[in-house]
Design a protein around this motif. Structure first.
Motif, short mmCIF file in Angstrom:
data_model
loop_
_atom_site.label_atom_id
_atom_site.label_comp_id
_atom_site.label_asym_id
_atom_site.label_seq_id
_atom_site.Cartn_x
_atom_site.Cartn_y
_atom_site.Cartn_z
N GLU A 129 0.83 -1.20 -0.07
CA GLU A 129 0.06 0.06 -0.09
C GLU A 129 0.99 1.21 -0.04
O GLU A 129 0.54 2.37 -0.85
CB GLU A 129 -1.01 -0.16 1.29
CG GLU A 129 -2.14 -1.24 1.06
CD GLU A 129 -2.88 -1.04 2.09
OE1 GLU A 129 -2.97 -0.22 3.34
OE2 GLU A 129 -3.99 -1.94 2.27
N ARG A 130 1.82 1.37 0.76
CA ARG A 130 2.74 2.54 0.91
C ARG A 130 3.64 2.87 -0.31
O ARG A 130 3.81 4.00 -0.68
CB ARG A 130 3.39 2.70 2.17
CG ARG A 130 2.65 3.08 3.65
CD ARG A 130 3.63 2.87 4.69
NE ARG A 130 4.87 3.47 4.81
CZ ARG A 130 5.02 4.84 4.84
NH1 ARG A 130 3.82 5.55 5.14
NH2 ARG A 130 6.31 5.19 4.76
N ASP A 156 -1.94 -1.80 -8.67
CA ASP A 156 -1.12 -1.44 -7.49
C ASP A 156 0.12 -1.91 -7.25
O ASP A 156 1.15 -1.48 -7.03
CB ASP A 156 -2.19 -1.81 -6.29
CG ASP A 156 -3.34 -0.82 -6.19
OD1 ASP A 156 -3.35 0.03 -6.82
OD2 ASP A 156 -4.28 -1.38 -5.24
N PHE A 200 1.70 3.89 -3.34
CA PHE A 200 1.36 5.61 -3.24
C PHE A 200 2.45 6.19 -3.96
O PHE A 200 2.26 7.03 -4.81
CB PHE A 200 1.15 5.92 -1.96
CG PHE A 200 1.38 7.43 -1.80
CD1 PHE A 200 0.42 8.21 -1.94
CD2 PHE A 200 2.52 7.71 -1.08
CE1 PHE A 200 0.41 9.59 -1.65
CE2 PHE A 200 2.70 9.20 -1.01
CZ PHE A 200 1.74 10.09 -1.12
#
Length: 223
Positions: free
Chosen positions: A41-42, A116, A45
């Protein structure tokens, strides 16, 4: 956190990534459904920004077009769908770490997850090797789409969304109406419906791809 498998390390190297911090690359390939704290997730980003700047730079150098045209092309080239297509092209699905339930639900071939993960991998390349290495890799992996003009064509779901809005219709509604096959080779059938217009179906190996096929079929029938 599990260590990177030898086959994954080899795949990363063969694809053009340079692994210096294995734990970070493991995280880049790990979906939150595994329950592991260190997931993509990080990294995703940051990778989104690395990809955006890399593609914007390429377009600025390669196209003598006005800002609006460049922005439209950029949005298409960095879309979740394009990232997922690149990910499939280099074999990401075989190395994504998801839970058994997410895998059963088609997560290993989901546009959202693959997009992602692709951005997370670019982030890992940037953090481990610097921006130039990430920049060069983006140009290598995205070059076929950049040079072919693929990014100038609207994604089927985007085209349908815009068509519905332009004709004062409610937004398209997607529904999975069929799922078959073993976990490693599932087939999804999706129906898309626009109120007071009609419906169409699409079948593919992932929910996202089936939605695209349904949107494409709808536009061919009613657009």
């Amino acid at each position: 956190m599990s260590k990177l498998e030898s086959r994954t390390l080899k795949w990363l190297a063969d694809t053009g990534f340079t692994v210096r911090t294995p734990a970070m690359w493991t995280a880049a390939l790990t979906h939150g459904s595994t329950g592991e704290h260190d997931n993509y997730e990080r990294l995703e980003f940051l990778g989104d920004r690395v990809l955006g700047l890399s593609v914007a730079h390429w377009l600025y150098d390669a196209m003598a077009e006005p800002e609006g045209t460049l922005a439209t092309r950029l949005n298409a080239m960095v879309s979740r769908q394009m990232c997922a297509e690149v990910a499939r092209g280099i074999g990401v699905p075989e190395h994504v770490r998801v839970s058994k339930q997410a895998d059963s639900d088609g997560g290993r071939d989901s546009d959202n997850i693959l997009g992602d993960v692709m951005e997370a991998l670019l982030s890992a390349q940037y953090l481990d090797n610097g921006f130039q290495a990430a920049f060069d890799l983006v140009h290598h992996l995205w070059r076929p789409a950049l040079e072919s003009g693929d990014g100038s064509r609207k994604h089927p779901k985007s085209a349908l969304q815009e068509w519905a809005a332009g004709n004062q219709r409610k937004p398209p509604e997607y529904e999975v109406i069929g799922k078959s096959g073993p976990d490693h080779k599932k087939s999804f059938t999706v129906r898309v419906r626009v109120h007071k217009v009609g419906e169409a179906e699409g079948t593919a190996s992932s929910k996202g791809a089936a939605e695209r096929e349904a949107a494409r079929a709808f536009m061919e029938r009613y657009g």
